[in-house]
Design a protein around this motif. Structure first.
Motif, PDB file in Angstrom:
ATOM      1  N   PHE A   1       0.816  -1.315  -0.119  1.00 49.58           N
ATOM      2  CA  PHE A   1       0.117   0.114   0.189  1.00 49.58           C
ATOM      3  C   PHE A   1       0.887   1.193  -0.064  1.00 49.58           C
ATOM      4  N   GLY A   2       0.870   1.951  -1.225  1.00 50.65           N
ATOM      5  CA  GLY A   2       1.767   3.358  -1.412  1.00 50.65           C
ATOM      6  C   GLY A   2       3.064   2.968  -1.963  1.00 50.65           C
ATOM      7  N   PRO A   3       3.938   4.036  -1.954  1.00 48.39           N
ATOM      8  CA  PRO A   3       3.652   5.453  -1.452  1.00 48.39           C
ATOM      9  C   PRO A   3       2.452   5.952  -2.293  1.00 48.39           C
ATOM     10  N   TYR A   4       1.801   6.820  -1.868  1.00 49.62           N
ATOM     11  CA  TYR A   4       0.682   7.724  -2.476  1.00 49.62           C
ATOM     12  C   TYR A   4       1.277   8.984  -2.588  1.00 49.62           C
ATOM     13  N   PRO A   5       1.045   9.775  -3.930  1.00 49.12           N
ATOM     14  CA  PRO A   5       1.764  10.910  -3.922  1.00 49.12           C
ATOM     15  C   PRO A   5       1.302  12.129  -2.857  1.00 49.12           C
ATOM     16  N   GLU A   6       0.297  11.966  -2.105  1.00 51.01           N
ATOM     17  CA  GLU A   6      -0.173  12.855  -1.265  1.00 51.01           C
ATOM     18  C   GLU A   6      -0.795  11.783   0.034  1.00 51.01           C
ATOM     19  N   SER A   7      -0.802  12.566   1.144  1.00 48.02           N
ATOM     20  CA  SER A   7      -1.825  11.673   2.253  1.00 48.02           C
ATOM     21  C   SER A   7      -3.152  11.485   1.777  1.00 48.02           C
ATOM     22  N   VAL A   8      -3.608  10.295   1.861  1.00 48.36           N
ATOM     23  CA  VAL A   8      -4.856   9.855   1.393  1.00 48.36           C
ATOM     24  C   VAL A   8      -6.057  10.483   2.263  1.00 48.36           C
ATOM     25  N   LEU A   9      -5.700  11.143   3.452  1.00 45.30           N
ATOM     26  CA  LEU A   9      -6.731  11.847   3.927  1.00 45.30           C
ATOM     27  C   LEU A   9      -5.914  13.241   4.596  1.00 45.30           C
ATOM     28  N   PRO A  10      -6.849  14.265   4.679  1.00 47.04           N
ATOM     29  CA  PRO A  10      -6.145  15.280   5.177  1.00 47.04           C
ATOM     30  C   PRO A  10      -5.312  15.089   6.756  1.00 47.04           C
ATOM     31  N   LEU A  11      -4.256  15.535   6.916  1.00 44.44           N
ATOM     32  CA  LEU A  11      -3.655  15.469   8.395  1.00 44.44           C
ATOM     33  C   LEU A  11      -3.519  16.770   9.087  1.00 44.44           C
ATOM     34  N   ASP A  12      -3.940  16.870  10.409  1.00 45.63           N
ATOM     35  CA  ASP A  12      -3.825  18.149  11.131  1.00 45.63           C
ATOM     36  C   ASP A  12      -2.412  18.505  11.347  1.00 45.63           C
ATOM     37  N   ASP A  13      -1.992  19.705  11.581  1.00 41.77           N
ATOM     38  CA  ASP A  13      -0.786  20.284  11.751  1.00 41.77           C
ATOM     39  C   ASP A  13       0.131  19.512  12.724  1.00 41.77           C
ATOM     40  N   GLY A  14      -0.678  19.163  13.933  1.00 41.62           N
ATOM     41  CA  GLY A  14       0.126  18.316  14.840  1.00 41.62           C
ATOM     42  C   GLY A  14       0.794  16.864  14.264  1.00 41.62           C
ATOM     43  N   THR A  15       0.033  16.308  13.756  1.00 43.20           N
ATOM     44  CA  THR A  15       0.475  14.891  12.933  1.00 43.20           C
ATOM     45  C   THR A  15       1.531  15.165  12.062  1.00 43.20           C
ATOM     46  N   LYS A  16       1.326  16.183  11.088  1.00 43.46           N
ATOM     47  CA  LYS A  16       2.179  16.404  10.236  1.00 43.46           C
ATOM     48  C   LYS A  16       3.603  17.053  10.738  1.00 43.46           C
ATOM     49  N   GLY A  17       3.395  17.904  11.871  1.00 44.08           N
ATOM     50  CA  GLY A  17       4.720  18.363  12.222  1.00 44.08           C
ATOM     51  C   GLY A  17       5.485  17.557  12.928  1.00 44.08           C
ATOM     52  N   LEU A  18       4.938  16.565  13.577  1.00 44.01           N
ATOM     53  CA  LEU A  18       5.685  15.460  14.194  1.00 44.01           C
ATOM     54  C   LEU A  18       5.984  14.472  13.559  1.00 44.01           C
ATOM     55  N   TYR A  19       5.228  13.772  12.602  1.00 42.46           N
ATOM     56  CA  TYR A  19       5.476  12.569  12.095  1.00 42.46           C
ATOM     57  C   TYR A  19       5.615  12.562  10.597  1.00 42.46           C
TER      58      TYR A  19
ATOM     59  N   ALA B   1       5.862  20.698  20.145  1.00 46.41           N
ATOM     60  CA  ALA B   1       4.584  20.893  19.157  1.00 46.41           C
ATOM     61  C   ALA B   1       3.376  20.633  19.986  1.00 46.41           C
ATOM     62  N   ILE B   2       2.459  20.918  19.344  1.00 46.79           N
ATOM     63  CA  ILE B   2       1.091  20.499  20.120  1.00 46.79           C
ATOM     64  C   ILE B   2       0.281  19.721  19.264  1.00 46.79           C
ATOM     65  N   ASP B   3      -0.168  18.445  19.928  1.00 43.95           N
ATOM     66  CA  ASP B   3      -0.844  17.521  19.043  1.00 43.95           C
ATOM     67  C   ASP B   3      -2.373  17.308  19.841  1.00 43.95           C
ATOM     68  N   ASP B   4      -3.511  17.829  19.078  1.00 41.06           N
ATOM     69  CA  ASP B   4      -4.827  17.712  19.736  1.00 41.06           C
ATOM     70  C   ASP B   4      -4.927  18.344  21.145  1.00 41.06           C
ATOM     71  N   GLY B   5      -4.096  19.452  20.970  1.00 43.63           N
ATOM     72  CA  GLY B   5      -4.407  20.303  22.528  1.00 43.63           C
ATOM     73  C   GLY B   5      -3.222  19.642  23.635  1.00 43.63           C
ATOM     74  N   HIS B   6      -2.376  18.687  23.271  1.00 42.42           N
ATOM     75  CA  HIS B   6      -1.428  18.051  24.313  1.00 42.42           C
ATOM     76  C   HIS B   6      -0.044  18.692  23.822  1.00 42.42           C
ATOM     77  N   PRO B   7       0.647  19.367  24.753  1.00 43.75           N
ATOM     78  CA  PRO B   7       1.982  19.702  24.435  1.00 43.75           C
ATOM     79  C   PRO B   7       3.194  18.405  24.392  1.00 43.75           C
ATOM     80  N   VAL B   8       3.945  18.483  23.493  1.00 45.14           N
ATOM     81  CA  VAL B   8       4.899  17.408  23.187  1.00 45.14           C
ATOM     82  C   VAL B   8       6.065  17.812  23.005  1.00 45.14           C
ATOM     83  N   ALA B   9       7.313  17.076  23.382  1.00 44.04           N
ATOM     84  CA  ALA B   9       8.422  17.056  23.266  1.00 44.04           C
ATOM     85  C   ALA B   9       9.223  15.844  22.711  1.00 44.04           C
ATOM     86  N   GLN B  10       9.783  15.978  21.554  1.00 44.48           N
ATOM     87  CA  GLN B  10      10.320  14.941  20.892  1.00 44.48           C
ATOM     88  C   GLN B  10      11.912  15.052  20.368  1.00 44.48           C
TER      89      GLN B  10
END
Length: 606
Positions: free
Chosen positions: A267-285, A542-551
């Motif tokens: 499965f994949g790679p697809y040229p772009e995400s198959v569904l929209p991703l929020d900023d937290g997911t895109k920024g971290l992963y 970063a902030i993921d769904d309102g949660h502060p994250v340190a990676q």
């Protein structure tokens, strides 16, 4: 005309009045003595009934655990009688009036409230459930003739839901009992009731969710199709592991069949995400989360992973599934304790002792071709699945295996039905981000492999957490510490297969393990700082769904370890709450340890 002096005539009425007052006082005193005696005697009797009711609860638990449903029903009747007697003894007018006597009234009121709560539980929870307990047990989930009989579960739905509602209300009522002025034995009894309800309420809540969900999700109201993600812990993802294989499950009126299996890398790679991703997911992963099936679990949010996997399956097969389930080889090992060993087409015998080592390491040594590896995984999953779907397992051990795997965050479930998803929410299988309540503040420690290999078979992890009020404003400081170790052999670069080490294909030297560690805090927490091996270190925030994250990111050679600590500032209302950690399960899921730190330097700055 009387010859008595005037003073003598006046003294007689006054004496009569004095005697009358004295008699009134004596009568009141006598009534008080009788009332105290009445309340005292009834209190002793009520105490005996309550103690016998508590003993019945212990007996009932033991009988239900051993499958003695006949005995459980008799004990439930006894419990109801004892609870009703205690309520009656503390409910008469004398007891009611005595509740307002200074000092003693507070104790009597608390005893009355305990009696009412116990009786409510007996009539509103124990009684309705005892009527169906003979039909619903661990054996209810064992297929017979290839199907699970769903009707007993349907009949149990209303009674179990009533029990859950009753227990929840009882828990609130017990928490509301005023023990600020009660005697020690009364306070102790109230606290025991509260602790018991805290434990029981969570168990009843889970039972209720299972009973409400199971019939529909097992196809009673129409066929269901589910996507199964088989996660590989040897290449970690925040949600568990890389989805190395996927399969379609078809469910029809309690019968489950395995329809189709595919490799995750198909499965994949697809040229772009198959569904929209929020900023937290895109920024971290990164957007690869939505472009490769093997990367959908880069995020710890299983609802995101599930919807992405569902969309990818639909694009490739045209089939839209009703839900997504995820599990790992460690869970498979637990299930093999219930099924017993299974024979594979390769001639191997898969059992609870060798499942993890064979599926997560041995297969790569034996079969360097990824296509053959995928076929081996498929045959292992299919063999175990066939034994389960036919009912060839010990039901009690099967439930125990699922419970253990769920408690270690190895099982995930998502439903496309919003009502079902609400019932799944809040359980260990939901794969949600950390939560905060009055009693507990959760943190998250999620690991993602950056090596592009299967070296995480050799990665060990320990996690510690602690909290303390270090500031005058009462805001709590919490610290999470993570230690990871590369336990691979010193000559891993040459002694392990290239497919295991990655061969340096993604920029990491063979034998080394590259790991990204994301530490999540409850919503509204403030990041204070981070350290690595006692020295301040920069991290991605970063902030993921309102949660502060340190990676953080690290690369470890064989035998090396690294210790990270991250600190956060909480809110005043969280100061007395306990702390716990959710974390990515590897080959082993270690118990979270307590962490003590110096308030002056919660994060070392050396």
């Amino acid at each position: 005309m009387s010859d008595q002096p005037e003073s003598r005539r006046a003294a007689a009425p006054r004496g009569n009045r004095a005697r009358t007052v004295l008699w009134i006082v004596l009568a009141v005193v006598l009534l008080l003595i009788l009332a105290v005696a009445w309340v005292g005697v009834r209190g002793v009797l009520a105490k005996g009934h309550l103690e016998r009711a508590v003993a019945d609860v212990g007996t009932l638990r033991s009988q239900l655990s051993s499958g003695d449903t006949d005995g459980a029903q008799k004990t439930a009747t006894s419990l109801q009688d004892e609870a009703a007697a205690a309520r009656s003894l503390t409910g008469d007018p004398v007891w009611g009036a005595s509740q307002y006597v200074p000092f003693f009234g507070t104790n009597l009121r608390a005893v009355r409230q305990v009696s009412v709560i116990v009786d409510d539980i007996a009539t509103g929870a124990i009684k309705p459930v005892s009527g169906v307990v003979g039909e619903v047990g661990t054996d209810s989930f064992a297929p017979k003739d290839g199907k699970v009989d769903l009707e007993p579960l349907v009949r149990a739905q209303a009674p179990v839901q009533q029990a859950a509602t009753t227990i929840d209300r009882a828990k609130q009522d017990a928490d509301a009992i005023d023990v600020s002025g009660t005697l020690s034995p009364v306070t102790s009894a109230v606290n025991q009731l509260r602790n018991a309800l805290l434990s029981v309420s969570s168990q009843v809540d889970v039972a209720n969710r299972v009973v409400q969900l199971a019939p529909a999700m097992l196809g009673r109201d129409g066929d269901r199709r589910y996507l199964l993600l088989f996660q590989n812990n040897a290449e970690l993802r925040a949600g568990g592991g890389i989805p190395g294989a996927v399969a379609l499950l078809n469910v029809q009126d309690g019968g489950i069949s395995l329809q189709e299996q595919r490799s995750g890398q198909s499965f994949g790679p697809y040229p772009e995400s198959v569904l929209p991703l929020d900023d937290g997911t895109k920024g971290l992963y990164g957007d690869i989360t939505g472009r490769y099936m093997q990367d959908v679990t880069l995020t710890p949010r299983f609802d995101v992973s599930a919807t992405l996997a569902r969309e990818m399956w639909k694009r490739e097969t045209g089939t839209e599934v009703d839900g997504v389930l995820a599990m790992d080889p460690v869970t498979l090992g637990y299930l093999l304790q219930a099924t017993g060993p299974v024979q594979l087409p390769t001639g191997d015998t898969l059992n609870s002792d060798n499942a993890v080592s064979l599926l997560l390491n041995g297969v790569y040594v034996r079969y360097p071709n990824p296509a053959v590896q995928d076929a081996f995984f498929a045959s292992a999953a299919s063999s175990v699945f066939q034994k389960i779907s036919s009912g060839g397992f010990d039901a009690k051990q099967f439930i125990a295996a699922l419970t253990k795997a769920s408690g270690e965050d190895r099982l995930r479930l998502w439903s496309a039905d919003s009502g079902e998803e609400r019932l799944i929410g809040g359980t260990a299988m939901a794969g949600e981000l950390p939560t905060a309540s009055r009693d507990t503040r959760q943190f998250g420690v999620y690991l993602n492999d950056g090596t592009g290999s299967k070296m995480d078979y050799y990665l060990q992890k320990t996690v510690s957490v602690g909290s303390s009020v270090c500031r005058k404003d009462g805001l709590p400081t919490s610290a999470v510490e993570v230690t990871i170790t590369n336990t691979a052999p010193a000559d891993a670069a040459t002694s392990l297969p290239k497919y295991v080490t990655g061969g340096g294909a993604f920029g990491t030297e063979p034998g080394k393990i590259k790991t990204l560690i994301a530490v999540y805090a409850p919503k509204n927490a403030i990041f204070l700082g981070a350290s690595q091996d006692g020295k301040a270190v920069g991290v991605q925030t970063a902030i993921d769904d309102g949660h502060p994250v340190a990676q953080l990111r690290t690369v470890l050679a064989p035998g090396e370890s690294a210790t990270f600590r991250v600190a956060f500032l909480g809110e005043v209302q969280d100061a007395k709450a306990g702390t716990e950690v959710l974390s990515t399960p590897g080959i082993q899921q270690a118990k979270t340890l307590p962490l003590r730190f110096d308030c002056a330097t919660p994060v070392p700055q050396g």
